[in-house]
Design a protein around this motif. Structure first.
Motif, PDB file in Angstrom:
ATOM      1  N   ARG A  30      19.858  -9.247   8.946  1.00  0.00           N
ATOM      2  CA  ARG A  30      20.328  -9.778  10.228  1.00  0.00           C
ATOM      3  C   ARG A  30      20.284  -8.710  11.316  1.00  0.00           C
ATOM      4  O   ARG A  30      19.994  -9.016  12.484  1.00  0.00           O
ATOM      5  CB  ARG A  30      21.752 -10.326  10.062  1.00  0.00           C
ATOM      6  N   ARG A  32      18.085  -6.214  11.509  1.00  0.00           N
ATOM      7  CA  ARG A  32      16.683  -6.071  11.922  1.00  0.00           C
ATOM      8  C   ARG A  32      16.255  -7.227  12.824  1.00  0.00           C
ATOM      9  O   ARG A  32      15.493  -7.032  13.783  1.00  0.00           O
ATOM     10  CB  ARG A  32      15.778  -5.998  10.690  1.00  0.00           C
ATOM     11  N   ARG A  33      16.726  -8.418  12.537  1.00  0.00           N
ATOM     12  CA  ARG A  33      16.388  -9.559  13.389  1.00  0.00           C
ATOM     13  C   ARG A  33      16.988  -9.412  14.779  1.00  0.00           C
ATOM     14  O   ARG A  33      16.358  -9.785  15.780  1.00  0.00           O
ATOM     15  CB  ARG A  33      16.875 -10.850  12.731  1.00  0.00           C
ATOM     16  N   ARG A  36      14.783  -7.028  16.680  1.00  0.00           N
ATOM     17  CA  ARG A  36      13.528  -7.662  17.103  1.00  0.00           C
ATOM     18  C   ARG A  36      13.749  -8.617  18.271  1.00  0.00           C
ATOM     19  O   ARG A  36      12.881  -8.734  19.153  1.00  0.00           O
ATOM     20  CB  ARG A  36      12.905  -8.410  15.924  1.00  0.00           C
ATOM     21  N   ARG A  37      14.882  -9.306  18.294  1.00  0.00           N
ATOM     22  CA  ARG A  37      15.157 -10.207  19.415  1.00  0.00           C
ATOM     23  C   ARG A  37      15.325  -9.424  20.714  1.00  0.00           C
ATOM     24  O   ARG A  37      14.858  -9.858  21.774  1.00  0.00           O
ATOM     25  CB  ARG A  37      16.409 -11.037  19.123  1.00  0.00           C
TER      26      ARG A  37
END
Length: 204
Positions: A30, A32-33, A36-37
């Motif tokens: 979560r 890492r996501r 990226r967002r």
């Protein structure tokens, strides 16, 4: 009961903090996501602002006839009053022209508190020598003016690495002065899911 087998007293009041010392695999995913967002938002903003700047530069301006008329009128006014050659031949005028200070170099403006702040400089940074700072000076204002973006966006692109460029050590841990090994989990930072912690001191 007395002796070595004394029962442990249960916690009756207060707040019991149960923060693990490291992130689990789902929490790392979560995290890492989220990184990226944020990178996606920065890319979208940068692309949109640069595209808008390019469209505004390519669009024809409606003030071209007025500017041409004013430019056509300026030579006539300048030709009506030619410069007096005596002003440049008198000793006083020659002394003033010779004693006029030369404009300082952009690198010398960074000394003595003048010129742009250190936080506004963009890489490559000017080198410090015995004669002062040498090299080209590029600030966030210059980059924002050229690309049509904002200073905060240019500072982010110059300093912050993307999620693909970060190593695992910087993704999941952060510098801590009083910790053993000078590192602690990034999840121990207050509001760590809302702030961007991507930079750490070199060597730590």
């Amino acid at each position: 009961m007395f002796g070595p087998f004394k029962p442990t007293s249960s916690l009756s009041v207060g707040l019991l903090w149960k923060i693990p010392w490291r992130l689990s695999a789902p929490r790392k995913l979560r995290h890492r996501r989220r990184l990226r967002r944020v990178d996606n938002i920065i890319t979208v903003l940068d692309t949109a602002l640069q595209r808008q700047h390019a469209l505004s530069q390519s669009a024809p301006s409606s003030s071209l006839p007025t500017s041409s008329s004013s430019s056509s009128a300026s030579p006539s006014s300048s030709s009506s009053s030619p410069p007096n050659p005596d002003h440049q031949t008198t000793p006083q005028s020659q002394h003033l022209l010779s004693s006029s200070p030369s404009p300082p170099s952009p690198a010398s403006l960074l000394r003595s508190g003048r010129g742009p702040k250190r936080g506004s400089l963009l890489p490559p940074y000017p080198a410090e020598t015995d004669q002062g700072l040498t090299g080209t000076i590029r600030t966030t204002n210059d980059a924002a003016r050229e690309n049509g973006t904002i200073k905060a966006l240019e500072r982010w692109k110059a300093d912050m690495p993307s999620e693909q460029e970060m190593v695992a050590r910087d993704k999941y841990t952060m510098f801590a002065r009083y910790e053993r090994g000078y590192r602690k989990g990034v999840h121990k930072l207050p509001k760590w899911t809302r702030v961007s912690q991507r930079l750490n001191p070199p060597g730590f």
